[in-house]
Write an enzyme that holds these catalytic residues in place. Structure first.
Site, PDB file in Angstrom:
ATOM      1  N   HIS A 107     -30.910  35.078  57.452  1.00  0.00           N
ATOM      2  CA  HIS A 107     -30.639  33.862  58.230  1.00  0.00           C
ATOM      3  C   HIS A 107     -29.759  32.923  57.391  1.00  0.00           C
ATOM      4  O   HIS A 107     -30.101  32.577  56.264  1.00  0.00           O
ATOM      5  CB  HIS A 107     -31.982  33.212  58.566  1.00  0.00           C
TER       6      HIS A 107
ATOM      7  N   ASP B  49     -38.151  28.752  63.714  1.00  0.00           N
ATOM      8  CA  ASP B  49     -37.503  28.353  62.458  1.00  0.00           C
ATOM      9  C   ASP B  49     -38.021  26.999  62.005  1.00  0.00           C
ATOM     10  O   ASP B  49     -37.873  26.004  62.724  1.00  0.00           O
ATOM     11  CB  ASP B  49     -35.978  28.301  62.709  1.00  0.00           C
TER      12      ASP B  49
ATOM     13  N   SER C 134     -34.331  32.754  55.147  1.00  0.00           N
ATOM     14  CA  SER C 134     -33.225  31.797  55.182  1.00  0.00           C
ATOM     15  C   SER C 134     -32.750  31.548  53.763  1.00  0.00           C
ATOM     16  O   SER C 134     -33.519  31.084  52.923  1.00  0.00           O
ATOM     17  CB  SER C 134     -33.684  30.478  55.813  1.00  0.00           C
TER      18      SER C 134
ATOM     19  N   MET D 265     -24.162  24.193  58.153  1.00  0.00           N
ATOM     20  CA  MET D 265     -24.301  22.759  58.487  1.00  0.00           C
ATOM     21  C   MET D 265     -22.986  22.056  58.170  1.00  0.00           C
ATOM     22  O   MET D 265     -22.376  22.318  57.135  1.00  0.00           O
ATOM     23  CB  MET D 265     -25.421  22.133  57.652  1.00  0.00           C
TER      24      MET D 265
ATOM     25  N   ASP E 273     -27.812  29.314  57.341  1.00  0.00           N
ATOM     26  CA  ASP E 273     -27.778  27.992  57.971  1.00  0.00           C
ATOM     27  C   ASP E 273     -26.451  27.292  57.699  1.00  0.00           C
ATOM     28  O   ASP E 273     -26.214  26.789  56.600  1.00  0.00           O
ATOM     29  CB  ASP E 273     -28.927  27.138  57.428  1.00  0.00           C
TER      30      ASP E 273
ATOM     31  N   MET F 270     -25.616  24.710  62.785  1.00  0.00           N
ATOM     32  CA  MET F 270     -25.988  23.293  62.960  1.00  0.00           C
ATOM     33  C   MET F 270     -24.726  22.461  62.791  1.00  0.00           C
ATOM     34  O   MET F 270     -24.537  21.764  61.789  1.00  0.00           O
ATOM     35  CB  MET F 270     -27.085  22.930  61.944  1.00  0.00           C
TER      36      MET F 270
ATOM     37  N   HIS G 123     -27.065  30.512  61.954  1.00  0.00           N
ATOM     38  CA  HIS G 123     -27.606  29.354  62.676  1.00  0.00           C
ATOM     39  C   HIS G 123     -26.624  28.200  62.510  1.00  0.00           C
ATOM     40  O   HIS G 123     -26.507  27.638  61.428  1.00  0.00           O
ATOM     41  CB  HIS G 123     -28.986  29.043  62.077  1.00  0.00           C
TER      42      HIS G 123
ATOM     43  N   MET H 115     -37.058  25.469  67.104  1.00  0.00           N
ATOM     44  CA  MET H 115     -37.168  24.826  65.790  1.00  0.00           C
ATOM     45  C   MET H 115     -38.509  24.111  65.685  1.00  0.00           C
ATOM     46  O   MET H 115     -38.873  23.333  66.558  1.00  0.00           O
ATOM     47  CB  MET H 115     -36.024  23.840  65.585  1.00  0.00           C
TER      48      MET H 115
HETATM   49  C1  DX5 Z   1     -33.506  23.996  58.734  1.00  0.00           C
HETATM   50  C2  DX5 Z   1     -33.039  25.416  58.789  1.00  0.00           C
HETATM   51  C3  DX5 Z   1     -34.040  26.400  58.372  1.00  0.00           C
HETATM   52  C4  DX5 Z   1     -34.553  26.233  56.969  1.00  0.00           C
HETATM   53  C5  DX5 Z   1     -36.000  26.540  57.043  1.00  0.00           C
HETATM   54  O1  DX5 Z   1     -32.642  23.195  59.427  1.00  0.00           O
HETATM   55  O2  DX5 Z   1     -32.641  25.759  60.095  1.00  0.00           O
HETATM   56  O3  DX5 Z   1     -33.581  27.735  58.588  1.00  0.00           O
HETATM   57  O4  DX5 Z   1     -33.961  27.053  56.002  1.00  0.00           O
HETATM   58  O5  DX5 Z   1     -36.573  26.207  55.846  1.00  0.00           O
HETATM   59  P1  DX5 Z   1     -38.136  26.265  55.632  1.00  0.00           P
HETATM   60  O6  DX5 Z   1     -38.570  27.669  55.896  1.00  0.00           O
HETATM   61  O7  DX5 Z   1     -38.286  25.881  54.203  1.00  0.00           O
HETATM   62  O8  DX5 Z   1     -38.753  25.275  56.572  1.00  0.00           O
HETATM   63 ZN    ZN Z   2     -32.118  27.884  60.368  1.00  0.00          ZN
END
Ligand code: DX5
Ligand code: ZN
Length: 224
Positions: free
Chosen positions: A36, A178, A11, A40, A38, A71, A69, A140
């Site tokens: 990956h 994740d 990620s 947001m 993220d 969010m 991903h 998650m």
């Molecule tokens: C959190 C993300 C993850 C994040 C994971 O909301 O969806 O993908 O990057 O980070 P780590 O591996 O540090 O928990």
């Molecule tokens: Zn993620």
């Protein structure tokens, strides 16, 4: 013990954004299976990160599949742009205020793979009705929004139940995990049935080689 080769999805949330292209290329050279990303929106989760423009910039730096991903409250709004940007898998949250089946179909119609993510408080049953249409389910193991949080041990049983649901129905969706994945936790997630593991801080936030970090997580996952 798991027999399958667990895939690793670094990620970039924990990467150095000033050298993002290089960080992505390091992951590819280090044996990553996906990148990956993220997304947001500051509403579904508090932080604002990046969107289709960054997906496109990353697309130009790697041939790995891009696992996006979402969010965000309204993921359907970005499906076309993500397809144009070169996303391969678009994962939306079961908790977003959307008609899940419509958004999943929209992603498939845009010729991308579709995934659904489940936040820790959401049971496997939330995704049951769309499961046959999915290419991935993302369990998650932290609350979404931030990297570097601790793996919620209570989620191991949910990974197992999700695995059983997929296997009993003979469905092809990959099971991703994740949050809080490191060499310390990867074995438990993999033994519970994960096909791929997302890791951010354990790959980019440790101050040593990305390749070494990926190899460590992979071998922990294979040991189970
Ligand atoms: C959190 C993300 C993850 C994040 C994971 O909301 O969806 O993908 O990057 O980070 P780590 O591996 O540090 O928990
Ligand atoms: Zn993620």
């Amino acid at each position: 013990m798991t027999e399958r080769r667990v895939k690793i999805a670094p990620s970039i949330l924990s990467a150095d954004f000033a050298t993002l292209g290089n960080q992505v290329m390091e992951a590819e050279a280090g044996g990553a299976d996906y990148i990956h990303i993220d997304v947001m929106d500051g509403r579904f989760v508090p932080p604002l990160t990046f969107g289709p423009m960054i997906v496109k910039a990353i697309r130009n730096r790697t041939s790995l599949p891009l696992d996006v991903h979402m969010m965000v409250m309204d993921p359907g709004k970005y499906v076309e742009e993500l397809a144009e940007a070169g996303a391969d898998l678009v994962t939306v949250h079961a908790e977003s205020p959307i008609h899940l089946r419509s958004v999943v179909r929209q992603v498939k119609e845009a010729e991308m793979n579709a995934g659904v993510a489940l936040s820790p408080a959401t049971p496997p049953s939330a995704v049951e009705e769309v499961l046959p249409d999915l290419d991935a389910v993302l369990v998650m193991t932290v609350n979404p929004g931030y990297g570097g949080q601790a793996f919620i041990e209570g989620m191991v049983d949910k990974i197992r139940r999700m695995r059983a649901m997929l296997d009993e129905r003979g469905l092809h969706a990959l099971l991703g995990v994740d949050g809080g994945i490191s060499a310390q936790t990867a074995g438990r997630a993999a033994s519970a049935g994960a096909d791929f593991l997302v890791a951010g801080s354990a790959i980019y936030g440790v101050g040593r080689g990305v390749a070494e970090a990926i190899a460590e997580i992979r071998s922990a996952a294979m040991r189970g």
